[in-house]
Scaffold this active site. Structure first.
Site, PDB file in Angstrom:
ATOM      1  N   ASP A  88       0.826  -1.217   0.000  1.00 59.48           N
ATOM      2  CA  ASP A  88       0.000   0.000   0.000  1.00 59.48           C
ATOM      3  C   ASP A  88       0.863   1.270   0.000  1.00 59.48           C
ATOM      4  OD1 ASP A  88      -2.111  -1.672   0.106  1.00 59.48           O
ATOM      5  OD2 ASP A  88      -2.909  -0.945   2.021  1.00 59.48           O
ATOM      6  N   HIS A 240       3.888  -2.441   3.097  1.00 61.01           N
ATOM      7  CA  HIS A 240       3.912  -1.063   2.580  1.00 61.01           C
ATOM      8  C   HIS A 240       5.218  -0.813   1.840  1.00 61.01           C
ATOM      9  CE1 HIS A 240       0.955  -0.930   5.874  1.00 61.01           C
ATOM     10  NE2 HIS A 240       0.383   0.075   5.210  1.00 61.01           N
TER      11      HIS A 240
END
Length: 888
Positions: A88, A240
């Site tokens: 993300d 991430h």
């Protein structure tokens, strides 16, 4: 003609208004886009689950892939021993490529849920992901709390990110991960409507099974444990690739992939895992983009790129402003302090005391409010050599000349001429002045008793050609005037000291300045080429090799504009005139000698600190507002306070150097929010006027006669006291009439007028203007000091400014005749009608630049009265049309 000019002026003003509005709108739009694409967001973990009364149990207990398209609700779980790595908040230019490197080394593909703003800036990274077989999903454009937005804003978040992805990959994505989401069992009543809405827009909502919690940087071992699914379950793993330091994520990923492969796990993308779970059934997760989509995507990416570029430019300019401000402040502190210590030393002397008589020229146009106080302060000066005051009434309509005449001061003369502008009036005064030391004063200025004496002392140095005095604001009652008081103190006590030491003084103030007649002759007089005739003349003097110095002890009190409109008009003219003067003297940049030195030192100083720095200074306020609302307000506030503190320190130093009280500095904070903004707009407007080539008229300011309200009480001459320096047999009044008017050039001992007549009353004889009725038969008006011819060509070599001697000066009266004729341009120093007269020999040690004949400093037609006080020259029709109402 008048209506056409007014219409043209209105059209130009309207055009400038439109241009300014468009420019400000563009800047506001850029800042809005930049603020939008740089919106700060919190990590996904920061939001917890709420109530789940409206969320279907099948969704809470179901898998991480939720399909609410076509009104149905389905959830899917990845098969056993299947892992879909998801990342993300990217792409990130530092960490995403390193993650790609790890994936390629282990021959694994993953799914990247990207933030649209990052895609617009790093589209090449997203394109590389797509080419390598990785999958792209939507994670919103600015990572907001979507449940706090309206529906149209949420749709905009999705669609803008989609356009950014289209621009990078050429395809649309159907995968969506909501910001601040986690596993399916964490979907609450606030987020469930968003999942349903996403399905209606054609998106599959992708949640997670396991969270590595790499955002908290718990260590590589903890990240690996957090990403590992229980038993042999399939899992969508959350990591991430942006949002901070992801070194632990990269290292953990490099360990996690081979460890799970050894356990028999297969790595795939979300769509690959879904296809495997559906046992061959195909669910489309992307599609080719249309041409219209690509065009919209190009527009979006271009807008963000332009906003980023302009913002980066603003940051660079802000850095430049900071460097210039700090550099200027340090230079002012060091050099201005050095200048003050040197000039205030007990051993400092310019040379032997200057006791030569002085002529003070006062150009006056409708100055009835302050002319009496100004003239009385000048005439009452304590200069030991005597002071002659010549008031040149420049076509006043308010009785200015009559007020001065009624004062009856014996060392004051009045000269009346048709309105032709301030340079014209100054040149007339110089031509009729008796002495070789010339002081020029505005008609609204009050001198202290010793100002003239101090002002001329630098002339003891033979290299000094002009002296700038110290201008003080007399009317300090209003806030606007106090702001100007602060500006004057800083400008005259720091800037002028700096320029003095560097020998590149840019401006002798019109309120108080002194000149040698020879220096004025060298530059051809005061030119009408610019609206800043004082700056123009000062630059010309520097180019000729004359020194222009600052004398702080010579103080003059002037009336500053008391309203914002009056201030606007004055500063608009000053700024525009300064730009004109700089452009006029631009050739000095490539000259040699004193002219080249001024061009390569003085002009850059003026350009950087007089134009560039004020033009760029608004960036401080713009970035202040931007930072307070869209960035770190603490850092922004600290930076602004640091800049303001530097200004306060500069002001305190300037006030101390000038021995001024610090009380007025309390208005300095207010100055930052009103006065500075007005000066910004004035300078920008002046720059626009200069670039468009528009003609700006001289705006006459309204005076209240309050210049001396704060000045020390001056010694005044009474009407019956003897003149400071007036030859016997000479009258104190000399009206030079307009068309058809009488002209008294003097009176004899019996009080009878000498040389009375009418300029322009008779027709020219052989191309030369005659004296007219009342003149002696031989054409020579007589005075006790001798004769001076008004109607014929002067002898070769006669200068236009006159020589010292009894008044009226013979050379000045010769020049006041019709020389040169109307069809010949105004002669320069040493030139006759045909340019054949011998030039004055150069002064030893001072370089000569023939500005009077050089194109960049020619004497304009308005100043030809120096050479021909005639109907042809004084009453030019074009002058009346162009200069009507020009203030002196």
């Amino acid at each position: 003609m008048t209506h056409r000019k007014k219409d043209a002026k209105k059209r130009f003003s309207f055009t400038r208004l439109v241009f300014g509005t468009v420019l400000l709108s563009m800047l506001a739009g850029v800042l809005f886009v930049e603020a939008y694409v740089n919106a700060e967001f919190h990590p996904d973990h920061s939001e917890g689950a709420g109530r789940q009364t409206r969320v279907p149990q099948s969704v809470i207990d179901g898998g991480p892939i939720i399909d609410t398209r076509n009104g149905a609700v389905h959830s899917y779980t990845l098969p056993a021993k299947t892992i879909a790595l998801t990342f993300d908040d990217g792409p990130d230019p530092q960490w995403t490529p390193r993650i790609i490197e790890v994936l390629r080394r282990h021959n694994v593909n993953a799914t990247f849920f990207v933030v649209g703003t990052q895609v617009t800036r790093h589209a090449d990274i997203v394109a590389e992901l797509a080419r390598g077989g990785d999958e792209i999903g939507i994670h919103s454009f600015t990572h907001p709390r979507l449940d706090n937005l309206s529906q149209w804003q949420r749709e905009l978040e999705y669609s803008q990110t989609q356009l950014a992805v289209i621009r990078a990959t050429g395809r649309k994505s159907a995968l969506l991960r909501l910001p601040y989401s986690s596993s399916a069992n964490a979907i609450d009543d606030a987020n469930w409507p968003l999942v349903q809405e996403a399905g209606q827009l054609g998106y599959l909502s992708v949640m997670t099974d396991t969270d590595s919690r790499d955002w908290s940087r718990p260590g590589v071992d903890a990240i690996v444990r957090g990403a590992t699914p229980e038993g042999d379950k399939g899992s969508i793993v959350l990591m991430h690739d942006a949002g901070g330091d992801r070194a632990q994520t990269v290292e953990a990923l490099d360990r996690f992939i081979p460890m799970m492969q050894q356990r028999g796990y297969t790595f795939t993308t979300v769509s690959g895992g879904l296809a495997k779970a559906l046992a061959g059934s195909d669910i489309a997760v992307d599609a080719p983009a249309t041409s219209a989509d690509k065009r919209r995507a190009l527009a979006l990416v271009t807008a963000v790129s332009v906003a980023d570029w302009i913002m980066e430019l603003l940051r660079v300019l802000f850095l430049i402003v900071g460097v210039l401000t700090i550099g200027r402040t340090l230079a002012l502190f060091l050099l201005a302090g050095r200048h003050a210590r040197k000039r205030r030393s007990k051993t400092w002397r310019w040379g032997p005391p200057v006791v030569e008589p002085v002529s003070v020229i006062v150009p006056a146009y409708n100055e009835k409010e302050g002319i009496e106080a100004a003239v009385r302060s000048l005439a009452g000066g304590d200069h030991p050599g005597g002071i002659e005051v010549v008031v040149v009434d420049d076509g006043s309509t308010d009785g200015t000349a009559e007020l001065v005449e009624a004062m009856g001061l014996p060392n004051v003369r009045v000269v009346r001429i048709p309105n032709g502008g301030k340079p014209n009036a100054l040149n007339v005064g110089v031509a009729l002045a008796k002495h070789d030391l010339i002081v020029m004063v505005d008609g609204d200025t009050v001198f202290e008793p010793d100002s003239v004496r101090h002002l001329v002392q630098p002339f003891a140095d033979p290299t000094v050609g002009a002296v700038a005095g110290n201008v003080k604001v007399g009317n300090r009652g209003s806030i606007v005037a106090r702001w100007q008081h602060i500006e004057y103190v800083i400008g005259f006590n720091l800037d002028r000291r700096l320029y003095d030491l560097l020998q590149v003084m840019p401006t002798i103030p019109g309120a108080i300045g002194a000149f040698r007649r020879q220096a004025l002759r060298d530059i051809g007089g005061i030119s009408h080429d610019t609206l800043a005739e004082d700056t123009d003349a000062t630059m010309a003097l520097c180019r000729t090799g004359w020194r222009v110095v600052y004398e702080e002890r010579a103080r003059a009190w002037t009336e500053a504009p008391s309203t914002l409109r009056q201030l606007w008009l004055q500063r608009y003219r000053w700024s525009y005139g300064t730009m004109q003067a700089m452009w006029k003297h631009r050739r000095s940049l490539v000259d040699r000698g004193p002219s080249g030195r001024f061009g390569r030192v003085g002009l850059p100083f003026i350009a950087f600190f007089g134009i560039a720095l004020p033009l760029l200074a608004p960036l401080i306020d713009i970035l202040l507002v931007y930072g307070l609302f869209f960035s770190s307000w603490k850092i922004t506030t600290f930076a602004w306070l640091a800049m303001f503190g530097m200004q306060v320190l500069t002001a305190v130093v300037a006030f101390r150097l000038d021995k001024e009280k610090l009380r007025p500095l309390w208005v300095l904070p207010l100055q930052q929010f009103v006065y500075r903004q007005l000066m910004y707009i004035v300078l920008i407007q002046s720059m626009g006027t200069a670039l468009t080539g528009a003609r700006l008229r001289w705006h006459k300011l309204h005076r209240a006669g309050s210049a001396g309200s704060s000045a020390p009480v001056a010694t005044m001459l009474s009407a019956g006291s003897p003149p400071a320096s007036a030859p016997s047999g000479v009258s104190v009044s000399e009206p030079v009439a307009a068309q058809g008017g009488a002209s008294e050039l003097g009176r004899d001992d019996a009080g009878a007028p000498v040389g009375g007549g009418r300029f322009g009353a008779d027709e020219p004889v052989d191309g030369w203007t005659s004296v007219g009725a009342g003149a002696p038969a031989d054409g020579w008006p007589r005075t006790r000091a001798g004769t001076a011819r008004l109607g014929s060509r002067p002898p070769a070599g006669t200068d236009a400014f006159g020589a010292a001697g009894a008044w009226p000066p013979a050379d000045a009266l010769r020049s006041a005749g019709a020389w040169p004729p109307a069809d010949v341009r105004a002669a320069g120093p040493g030139e006759g009608a045909g340019g054949t007269a011998p030039a004055d020999p150069p002064r030893r040690g001072v370089a000569q630049v023939p500005h009077a004949s050089a194109p960049e400093h020619r004497v304009s037609e308005h100043t030809a009265v120096l050479y021909a006080v005639s109907r042809t020259r004084l009453l030019r029709s074009s002058s009346a049309a162009e200069s009507e109402g020009e203030g002196s």
